[in-house]
Design a protein around this motif. Structure first.
Motif, PDB file in Angstrom:
ATOM      1  N   THR A 192       0.818  -1.210   0.000  1.00 61.74           N
ATOM      2  CA  THR A 192       0.000   0.000   0.000  1.00 61.74           C
ATOM      3  C   THR A 192       0.852   1.261   0.000  1.00 61.74           C
ATOM      4  O   THR A 192       0.528   2.246  -0.657  1.00 61.74           O
ATOM      5  CB  THR A 192      -0.936   0.007   1.226  1.00 61.74           C
ATOM      6  OG1 THR A 192      -1.769  -1.144   1.166  1.00 61.74           O
ATOM      7  CG2 THR A 192      -1.803   1.255   1.237  1.00 61.74           C
ATOM      8  N   SER A 193       1.950   1.250   0.730  1.00 57.35           N
ATOM      9  CA  SER A 193       2.770   2.460   0.865  1.00 57.35           C
ATOM     10  C   SER A 193       3.433   2.880  -0.435  1.00 57.35           C
ATOM     11  O   SER A 193       3.835   4.031  -0.589  1.00 57.35           O
ATOM     12  CB  SER A 193       3.836   2.247   1.946  1.00 57.35           C
ATOM     13  OG  SER A 193       4.716   1.203   1.559  1.00 57.35           O
ATOM     14  N   THR A 194       3.569   1.948  -1.393  1.00 57.05           N
ATOM     15  CA  THR A 194       4.226   2.284  -2.661  1.00 57.05           C
ATOM     16  C   THR A 194       3.245   2.332  -3.829  1.00 57.05           C
ATOM     17  O   THR A 194       3.640   2.593  -4.958  1.00 57.05           O
ATOM     18  CB  THR A 194       5.331   1.264  -2.982  1.00 57.05           C
ATOM     19  OG1 THR A 194       4.745  -0.042  -3.052  1.00 57.05           O
ATOM     20  CG2 THR A 194       6.413   1.284  -1.921  1.00 57.05           C
ATOM     21  N   ALA A 195       1.997   2.070  -3.560  1.00 55.10           N
ATOM     22  CA  ALA A 195       1.001   2.048  -4.639  1.00 55.10           C
ATOM     23  C   ALA A 195       0.723   3.453  -5.156  1.00 55.10           C
ATOM     24  O   ALA A 195       0.919   4.453  -4.459  1.00 55.10           O
ATOM     25  CB  ALA A 195      -0.289   1.405  -4.140  1.00 55.10           C
ATOM     26  N   SER A 239       0.983  -0.746 -11.497  1.00 56.32           N
ATOM     27  CA  SER A 239       1.050  -0.494 -10.054  1.00 56.32           C
ATOM     28  C   SER A 239      -0.087   0.406  -9.580  1.00 56.32           C
ATOM     29  O   SER A 239      -0.163   0.742  -8.398  1.00 56.32           O
ATOM     30  CB  SER A 239       2.390   0.160  -9.697  1.00 56.32           C
ATOM     31  OG  SER A 239       3.479  -0.663 -10.062  1.00 56.32           O
ATOM     32  N   ILE A 240      -0.954   0.789 -10.488  1.00 52.62           N
ATOM     33  CA  ILE A 240      -1.996   1.761 -10.165  1.00 52.62           C
ATOM     34  C   ILE A 240      -3.244   1.086  -9.595  1.00 52.62           C
ATOM     35  O   ILE A 240      -3.758   0.125 -10.155  1.00 52.62           O
ATOM     36  CB  ILE A 240      -2.380   2.571 -11.413  1.00 52.62           C
ATOM     37  CG1 ILE A 240      -1.250   3.539 -11.788  1.00 52.62           C
ATOM     38  CG2 ILE A 240      -3.673   3.350 -11.184  1.00 52.62           C
ATOM     39  CD1 ILE A 240      -1.507   4.326 -13.057  1.00 52.62           C
ATOM     40  N   VAL A 241      -3.696   1.632  -8.477  1.00 48.48           N
ATOM     41  CA  VAL A 241      -4.983   1.246  -7.896  1.00 48.48           C
ATOM     42  C   VAL A 241      -5.958   2.350  -8.296  1.00 48.48           C
ATOM     43  O   VAL A 241      -5.812   3.497  -7.890  1.00 48.48           O
ATOM     44  CB  VAL A 241      -4.896   1.132  -6.365  1.00 48.48           C
ATOM     45  CG1 VAL A 241      -6.271   0.845  -5.775  1.00 48.48           C
ATOM     46  CG2 VAL A 241      -3.896   0.051  -5.971  1.00 48.48           C
ATOM     47  N   PHE A 295      -4.567  -2.098 -15.049  1.00 48.90           N
ATOM     48  CA  PHE A 295      -4.273  -1.605 -13.709  1.00 48.90           C
ATOM     49  C   PHE A 295      -4.083  -2.750 -12.714  1.00 48.90           C
ATOM     50  O   PHE A 295      -4.535  -3.874 -12.949  1.00 48.90           O
ATOM     51  CB  PHE A 295      -5.404  -0.699 -13.220  1.00 48.90           C
ATOM     52  CG  PHE A 295      -5.711   0.451 -14.131  1.00 48.90           C
ATOM     53  CD1 PHE A 295      -4.842   1.525 -14.240  1.00 48.90           C
ATOM     54  CD2 PHE A 295      -6.880   0.476 -14.894  1.00 48.90           C
ATOM     55  CE1 PHE A 295      -5.113   2.598 -15.077  1.00 48.90           C
ATOM     56  CE2 PHE A 295      -7.178   1.530 -15.732  1.00 48.90           C
ATOM     57  CZ  PHE A 295      -6.282   2.598 -15.830  1.00 48.90           C
ATOM     58  N   ALA A 296      -3.440  -2.421 -11.596  1.00 50.81           N
ATOM     59  CA  ALA A 296      -3.324  -3.416 -10.521  1.00 50.81           C
ATOM     60  C   ALA A 296      -4.715  -3.722  -9.973  1.00 50.81           C
ATOM     61  O   ALA A 296      -5.049  -4.892  -9.718  1.00 50.81           O
ATOM     62  CB  ALA A 296      -2.418  -2.889  -9.411  1.00 50.81           C
ATOM     63  N   GLU A 297      -5.512  -2.689  -9.798  1.00 49.22           N
ATOM     64  CA  GLU A 297      -6.893  -2.831  -9.346  1.00 49.22           C
ATOM     65  C   GLU A 297      -7.724  -1.736 -10.010  1.00 49.22           C
ATOM     66  O   GLU A 297      -7.239  -0.631 -10.233  1.00 49.22           O
ATOM     67  CB  GLU A 297      -7.018  -2.669  -7.826  1.00 49.22           C
ATOM     68  CG  GLU A 297      -6.276  -3.698  -7.005  1.00 49.22           C
ATOM     69  CD  GLU A 297      -6.276  -3.356  -5.523  1.00 49.22           C
ATOM     70  OE1 GLU A 297      -7.170  -2.600  -5.090  1.00 49.22           O
ATOM     71  OE2 GLU A 297      -5.370  -3.815  -4.810  1.00 49.22           O
ATOM     72  N   LEU A 298      -8.958  -2.067 -10.333  1.00 50.19           N
ATOM     73  CA  LEU A 298      -9.881  -1.065 -10.866  1.00 50.19           C
ATOM     74  C   LEU A 298     -11.271  -1.338 -10.319  1.00 50.19           C
ATOM     75  O   LEU A 298     -11.856  -2.386 -10.580  1.00 50.19           O
ATOM     76  CB  LEU A 298      -9.928  -1.107 -12.394  1.00 50.19           C
ATOM     77  CG  LEU A 298     -10.978  -0.196 -13.052  1.00 50.19           C
ATOM     78  CD1 LEU A 298     -10.680   1.279 -12.750  1.00 50.19           C
ATOM     79  CD2 LEU A 298     -11.055  -0.438 -14.550  1.00 50.19           C
ATOM     80  N   SER A 299     -11.778  -0.401  -9.540  1.00 49.70           N
ATOM     81  CA  SER A 299     -13.154  -0.498  -9.062  1.00 49.70           C
ATOM     82  C   SER A 299     -14.000   0.474  -9.872  1.00 49.70           C
ATOM     83  O   SER A 299     -13.560   1.566 -10.220  1.00 49.70           O
ATOM     84  CB  SER A 299     -13.243  -0.183  -7.569  1.00 49.70           C
ATOM     85  OG  SER A 299     -12.622   1.050  -7.262  1.00 49.70           O
ATOM     86  N   LEU A 300     -15.214   0.052 -10.183  1.00 47.19           N
ATOM     87  CA  LEU A 300     -16.111   0.831 -11.030  1.00 47.19           C
ATOM     88  C   LEU A 300     -17.341   1.256 -10.249  1.00 47.19           C
ATOM     89  O   LEU A 300     -17.900   0.482  -9.476  1.00 47.19           O
ATOM     90  CB  LEU A 300     -16.542   0.002 -12.236  1.00 47.19           C
ATOM     91  CG  LEU A 300     -15.435  -0.505 -13.156  1.00 47.19           C
ATOM     92  CD1 LEU A 300     -16.004  -1.473 -14.181  1.00 47.19           C
ATOM     93  CD2 LEU A 300     -14.736   0.657 -13.855  1.00 47.19           C
TER      94      LEU A 300
END
Length: 294
Positions: free
Chosen positions: A5-8, A73-75, A99-104
């Protein structure tokens, strides 16, 4: 919960009918860069929306002096116009994004989050289109925003479309001309209703919205006054409805929000509350919240 989390990198995406606005921050909340690309209304075109998101992301990475590979590395969290259309949202959820994570979620959700943070509040979005909604206890409701054909009164698209309708009646001889109509006809290089129809018949809402500034620039023109007075009444109905539902804090946001506010009555304006931050910032707040849950 992820251990990186600290580097995201966190990306907030506000996908509208005319443009896609994004904001990139590090885990500490420092702004790294912002960017704007094309339309991102998934009810209009999912493919175009996805291309706009990727284009804006590449731009924002370049502005932040980060390699394109950093996209992995992008959330991200995207609040999208058209996300209230279930069929469009189902297809969008199948996107093989980079992306590393993508919420819609909806544009209303990120707008409420940005405007009121985690406190109860409502928003009315006045951009190319129109929609309204509210959020309380992480539950979001929305209404309006059914597209220019069915709703969207007071939006930029509505103002432009109805300016064209006036222009058609003027060129047909049913109404007298005015400085605003003359300015429109000169801008689109038309002299007849046939010319206007040829241009406008298949035009997108974003095209009509591009003429909203022309309406606002000539407020004393009788046609501009008629359009703006109607738009103000349309907005007032939604403000009154939101207040009656128990949301006394309503934020107007979007491209026409500031310019239309003076046309609202003093009684309506007393319910308005300045947004605490932008929808993109609201999207980042949601991205961080979702990231911690995962």
């Amino acid at each position: 919960m992820n251990d990186n989390t600290s580097t995201a990198l966190f990306l907030g995406i506000d996908g509208g009918g005319t443009k896609c606005k994004i904001r990139l921050e590090n885990a500490q909340g420092k702004l790294l860069a912002e960017a704007i690309s094309g339309p991102a209304n998934i009810a209009t075109s999912i493919e175009v929306a996805q291309k706009s998101i990727i284009a804006a992301t590449h731009t924002v990475l370049s502005k932040a002096n980060l390699p394109t590979t950093a996209i992995s590395s992008i959330v991200a969290c995207a609040g999208l116009a058209g996300a209230n259309i279930k069929s469009a949202m189902l297809v969008m959820r199948d996107w093989q994004h980079p992306f590393a994570e993508l919420s819609l979620t909806t544009d209303i959700d990120i707008a409420c989050q940005g405007a009121h943070f985690n406190e109860p509040g409502a928003v009315i979005i006045l951009g190319t289109g129109f929609c309204a909604g509210a959020k309380k206890s992480n539950k979001c409701i929305d209404f309006g925003g059914y597209g220019l054909l069915l709703s969207d009164g007071a939006s930029g698209g509505w103002l432009g479309l109805n300016l064209f309708r006036y222009a058609l009646e003027v060129t047909d001889g049913l109404l007298p001309t005015s400085p605003l109509i003359n300015a429109l006809l000169a801008q689109i290089n038309c002299t007849s209703s046939s010319d206007i129809t040829q241009i406008a018949l298949k035009a997108k809402p974003a095209y009509f919205a591009s003429f909203a500034p022309l309406v606002f620039s000539m407020p004393d023109d009788p046609y501009a006054k008629s359009l703006l007075q109607y738009a103000a009444k349309f907005i007032t109905r939604y403000v009154d409805h939101l207040v009656s539902m128990g949301y006394p804090r309503v934020s107007l946001i979007g491209g026409t929000a500031v310019k239309i506010t003076p046309w609202l009555t003093a009684q309506t304006q007393q319910y308005l509350s300045k947004a605490k931050s932008t929808p993109e910032q609201g999207a980042i707040q949601l991205a961080k919240h979702n990231h911690k849950i995962l």
